[in-house]
Design an enzyme around this catalytic site. Structure first.
Site, mmCIF file in Angstrom:
data_model
loop_
_atom_site.group_PDB
_atom_site.id
_atom_site.type_symbol
_atom_site.label_atom_id
_atom_site.label_comp_id
_atom_site.label_asym_id
_atom_site.label_seq_id
_atom_site.Cartn_x
_atom_site.Cartn_y
_atom_site.Cartn_z
ATOM 1 N N SER A 101 0.914 -1.339 -0.058
ATOM 2 C CA SER A 101 -0.067 0.207 -0.015
ATOM 3 C C SER A 101 0.979 1.551 -0.028
ATOM 4 O O SER A 101 0.395 2.417 0.837
ATOM 5 C CB SER A 101 -1.009 -0.237 0.988
ATOM 6 O OG SER A 101 -0.307 -0.136 2.345
ATOM 7 N N GLY A 102 2.046 1.124 -0.971
ATOM 8 C CA GLY A 102 2.810 2.615 -1.075
ATOM 9 C C GLY A 102 2.216 3.190 -2.058
ATOM 10 O O GLY A 102 0.864 3.289 -2.331
ATOM 11 N N ASN A 103 3.157 3.843 -2.554
ATOM 12 C CA ASN A 103 2.544 4.988 -3.752
ATOM 13 C C ASN A 103 2.157 4.071 -4.769
ATOM 14 O O ASN A 103 0.924 4.595 -5.196
ATOM 15 C CB ASN A 103 3.922 5.542 -4.269
ATOM 16 C CG ASN A 103 3.824 6.891 -4.965
ATOM 17 O OD1 ASN A 103 4.499 7.093 -5.956
ATOM 18 N ND2 ASN A 103 2.785 7.674 -4.703
ATOM 19 N N LYS B 213 9.347 -4.149 -8.861
ATOM 20 C CA LYS B 213 10.400 -4.015 -9.950
ATOM 21 C C LYS B 213 11.512 -4.400 -8.836
ATOM 22 O O LYS B 213 12.035 -3.513 -8.145
ATOM 23 C CB LYS B 213 10.315 -2.803 -10.572
ATOM 24 C CG LYS B 213 9.289 -2.397 -11.274
ATOM 25 C CD LYS B 213 9.239 -1.084 -11.924
ATOM 26 C CE LYS B 213 8.235 -0.767 -12.744
ATOM 27 N NZ LYS B 213 8.067 0.313 -13.402
ATOM 28 N N ALA C 50 2.512 -9.422 -19.045
ATOM 29 C CA ALA C 50 3.453 -10.253 -19.562
ATOM 30 C C ALA C 50 3.002 -11.238 -20.319
ATOM 31 O O ALA C 50 3.553 -11.471 -21.502
ATOM 32 C CB ALA C 50 3.986 -10.830 -18.383
ATOM 33 N N LYS D 192 16.267 -1.114 -15.053
ATOM 34 C CA LYS D 192 15.946 0.213 -15.170
ATOM 35 C C LYS D 192 16.126 1.146 -13.877
ATOM 36 O O LYS D 192 16.469 2.278 -14.112
ATOM 37 C CB LYS D 192 14.657 0.426 -15.796
ATOM 38 C CG LYS D 192 13.416 0.367 -14.907
ATOM 39 C CD LYS D 192 12.991 1.638 -14.272
ATOM 40 C CE LYS D 192 11.738 1.297 -13.414
ATOM 41 N NZ LYS D 192 11.730 2.278 -12.271
ATOM 42 N N GLN E 127 14.585 1.653 -5.199
ATOM 43 C CA GLN E 127 14.873 0.054 -5.404
ATOM 44 C C GLN E 127 16.371 -0.080 -6.132
ATOM 45 O O GLN E 127 16.935 -1.157 -6.045
ATOM 46 C CB GLN E 127 13.676 -0.472 -6.463
ATOM 47 C CG GLN E 127 12.419 -0.373 -6.059
ATOM 48 C CD GLN E 127 12.150 -1.246 -4.801
ATOM 49 O OE1 GLN E 127 12.319 -2.649 -4.896
ATOM 50 N NE2 GLN E 127 11.976 -0.527 -3.620
HETATM 51 N N1 LIG Z 1 5.885 4.377 -7.140
HETATM 52 C C1 LIG Z 1 5.897 4.180 -8.639
HETATM 53 O O1 LIG Z 1 5.887 5.363 -9.370
HETATM 54 C C2 LIG Z 1 6.050 2.833 -9.004
HETATM 55 C C3 LIG Z 1 5.570 2.517 -10.385
HETATM 56 C C4 LIG Z 1 5.847 1.144 -10.835
HETATM 57 C C5 LIG Z 1 6.419 0.151 -9.942
HETATM 58 N N2 LIG Z 1 6.714 0.414 -8.690
HETATM 59 C C6 LIG Z 1 7.140 -0.693 -8.004
HETATM 60 O O2 LIG Z 1 6.294 -1.037 -7.010
HETATM 61 C C7 LIG Z 1 6.747 -1.453 -5.629
HETATM 62 C C8 LIG Z 1 6.261 -0.952 -4.510
HETATM 63 O O3 LIG Z 1 6.483 0.404 -4.502
HETATM 64 P P1 LIG Z 1 5.769 1.533 -4.012
HETATM 65 O O4 LIG Z 1 5.915 2.666 -4.717
HETATM 66 O O5 LIG Z 1 4.114 1.049 -3.972
HETATM 67 O O6 LIG Z 1 6.067 1.906 -2.388
HETATM 68 P P2 LIG Z 1 6.611 3.071 -1.724
HETATM 69 O O7 LIG Z 1 8.145 3.148 -1.906
HETATM 70 O O8 LIG Z 1 5.886 4.262 -2.094
HETATM 71 O O9 LIG Z 1 6.350 2.534 -0.024
HETATM 72 C C9 LIG Z 1 7.121 1.909 0.719
HETATM 73 C C10 LIG Z 1 5.988 0.574 1.227
HETATM 74 O O10 LIG Z 1 6.837 -0.294 2.005
HETATM 75 C C11 LIG Z 1 6.123 -0.437 3.219
HETATM 76 N N3 LIG Z 1 6.974 -0.998 4.158
HETATM 77 C C12 LIG Z 1 8.086 -0.292 4.955
HETATM 78 N N4 LIG Z 1 8.535 -1.135 5.834
HETATM 79 C C13 LIG Z 1 8.027 -2.414 5.624
HETATM 80 C C14 LIG Z 1 8.378 -3.615 5.979
HETATM 81 N N5 LIG Z 1 9.130 -3.947 6.776
HETATM 82 N N6 LIG Z 1 7.446 -4.630 5.607
HETATM 83 C C15 LIG Z 1 6.596 -4.521 4.641
HETATM 84 N N7 LIG Z 1 6.403 -3.466 4.055
HETATM 85 C C16 LIG Z 1 7.109 -2.175 4.485
HETATM 86 C C17 LIG Z 1 5.577 1.094 3.578
HETATM 87 O O11 LIG Z 1 4.399 0.850 4.391
HETATM 88 C C18 LIG Z 1 5.167 1.395 2.257
HETATM 89 O O12 LIG Z 1 3.802 0.781 2.050
HETATM 90 C C19 LIG Z 1 8.277 -1.372 -6.164
HETATM 91 O O13 LIG Z 1 8.965 -2.583 -6.497
HETATM 92 C C20 LIG Z 1 8.357 -0.030 -7.083
HETATM 93 O O14 LIG Z 1 9.614 -0.278 -7.967
HETATM 94 C C21 LIG Z 1 6.556 1.602 -8.277
HETATM 95 O O1 LIG Z 2 10.437 6.341 -8.730
HETATM 96 P P1 LIG Z 2 11.018 5.258 -9.276
HETATM 97 O O2 LIG Z 2 12.602 5.635 -9.715
HETATM 98 O O3 LIG Z 2 11.056 4.169 -8.403
HETATM 99 O O4 LIG Z 2 10.325 4.567 -10.654
HETATM 100 C C1 LIG Z 2 9.001 4.566 -10.525
HETATM 101 C C2 LIG Z 2 8.538 3.588 -11.825
HETATM 102 O O5 LIG Z 2 9.060 2.404 -11.639
HETATM 103 C C3 LIG Z 2 8.664 4.152 -12.897
HETATM 104 O O6 LIG Z 2 7.827 3.403 -14.107
#
Ligand SMILES: NC(=O)c1ccc[n+]([C@@H]2O[C@H](COP(=O)([O-])OP(=O)(O)OC[C@H]3O[C@@H](n4cnc5c(N)ncnc54)[C@H](O)[C@@H]3O)[C@@H](O)[C@H]2O)c1
Ligand SMILES: O=P(O)(O)OC[C@H](O)CO
Length: 312
Positions: A9-11, A119, A152, A168, A263
């Site tokens: 439930s992050g971003n 990712k 996929a 990436k 990441q």
């Molecule tokens: N944000 C983007 O724009 C975006 C886009 C595409 C893919 N992704 C991928 O989505 C995945 C999740 O990223 P995000 O952006 O949703 O997260 P985020 O970086 O916004 O948030 C971090 C999350 O991790 C949780 N967290 C912190 N400590 C923890 C623990 N010990 N155990 C479990 N959870 C914990 C937090 O509560 C929060 O929900 C990543 O692999 C990222 O690469 C992100």
């Molecule tokens: O904000 P970043 O660098 O974790 O990238 C977010 C997404 O993976 C882009 O598609």
């Protein structure tokens, strides 16, 4: 009717929950309610994040200002969140997936289907393991991946899609360093070009079945451009270079991202372990430089020397 649970439930997890919840409302074969597992935390005002999400319908910490849909239910207990799900959408930062899988194993329906939006990859002595493989192996379920704008299954190259999303993030760190050093767009383009070449070469060495064409899909070059222009990895790396490497990535991540996770630094370290283990570091100068710089072993300017020496 199929029930969907979002594990994370992050971003991005919150965006996924919002989109999925709008779809379940209009698709008659899905239960309207979408459960979203929340790694519980206490907000500065003393309230629990999950309670605030359920009260306001907004993830005020990770996606402020956006209503998720009233059918999104935040659930802080992981077992409770996943137990009835027919579809599990995994969207946690990759470093937490090993622990999440341990807690979820044996607690889900045998018929559940998984999909990963994560990712990243895990590195073990026996070699790298994609997160979808970790999920399939640990939970005994199928796990597809969705990255960029491609499902996929539509490009038939699960490993290629997942490696694009993973690798990436390393290139984005390189692009951010160049931005921080104010080296201009030509140098940044050189880093992106070399990065794409290394992404393809590394993926094919690990999985010979990976297709070149995958890298020209949305999950490949489009995601690479997006992340190198506007992502979090780029942003924090820019600050790292501007500070001359004096403030660590961990410190800058905590200050600038307010709980969101990078990441690229961890992935660069994991990939470097594979490169060192297999004697491939010289074949991957950009990936190697990003790791050595982000670990504080080389100055930020080393990224430019590597691009200059190797992008011709
Ligand atoms: N944000 C983007 O724009 C975006 C886009 C595409 C893919 N992704 C991928 O989505 C995945 C999740 O990223 P995000 O952006 O949703 O997260 P985020 O970086 O916004 O948030 C971090 C999350 O991790 C949780 N967290 C912190 N400590 C923890 C623990 N010990 N155990 C479990 N959870 C914990 C937090 O509560 C929060 O929900 C990543 O692999 C990222 O690469 C992100
Ligand atoms: O904000 P970043 O660098 O974790 O990238 C977010 C997404 O993976 C882009 O598609």
């Amino acid at each position: 009717m199929s029930k969907v649970t979002i594990v994370g439930s992050g971003n991005w997890g919150s965006v996924a929950a919002k989109l999925i919840a709008s779809n379940t409302l209009r698709l008659s074969n899905f239960d309207d309610e979408v459960r979203m597992w929340v790694f519980e935390e206490t907000l500065p005002g003393g309230e629990k994040l999950s309670e605030v999400i359920n009260k306001t319908n907004e993830n005020v910490k990770y996606l402020p200002g956006i209503k998720l849909g009233k059918n999104v239910v935040a659930v802080p207990d992981l077992e409770n969140a996943v137990k009835d799900a027919d579809m599990l959408v995994f969207v946690s930062p990759h470093q937490f997936m090993e622990g999440i899988c341990k807690l979820v194993a044996g607690k889900i329906k045998a018929s559940a289907e998984g999909i990963s939006l994560i990712k990243g990859m895990e590195v073990k002595k026996e070699g790298p393991c994609m997160i979808s493989t970790l999920i399939s192996n640990r939970l005994g379920i199928n796990c597809s991946v969705l990255m960029g704008a491609n499902i996929a299954n539509e490009v038939h190259d699960v490993e290629g899609v997942e490696l694009c999303g993973t690798l990436k993030n390393i290139v984005a760190i390189g692009a951010g360093l160049v931005d921080g050093l104010e080296m201009g767009n030509n140098t940044k383009a050189a880093i992106m070009r070399l990065g794409l070449k290394e992404m393809i070469a590394f993926s094919k060495l690990l999985f010979p079945s990976v297709k070149d064409s995958t890298f020209f899909e949305s999950c490949g070059v489009a995601d690479l451009i997006t992340t190198c222009m506007g992502g979090r990895n780029r942003k924090v790396a820019e600050a790292y270079a501007k500070n001359g490497g004096k403030r660590s990535f961990d410190e800058l991540e905590a200050e600038m991202l307010k709980g969101q996770k990078l990441q690229g630094v961890l992935t660069a370290k994991e990939v470097y372990e594979v490169l060192s283990d297999r004697g491939w570091t010289e074949k991957f100068p950009l990936f190697s430089a990003v790791n050595l710089i982000s670990q504080g072993l080389l100055p930020p300017s080393a990224i430019v020397q590597h691009a200059d020496n190797n992008s011709r």
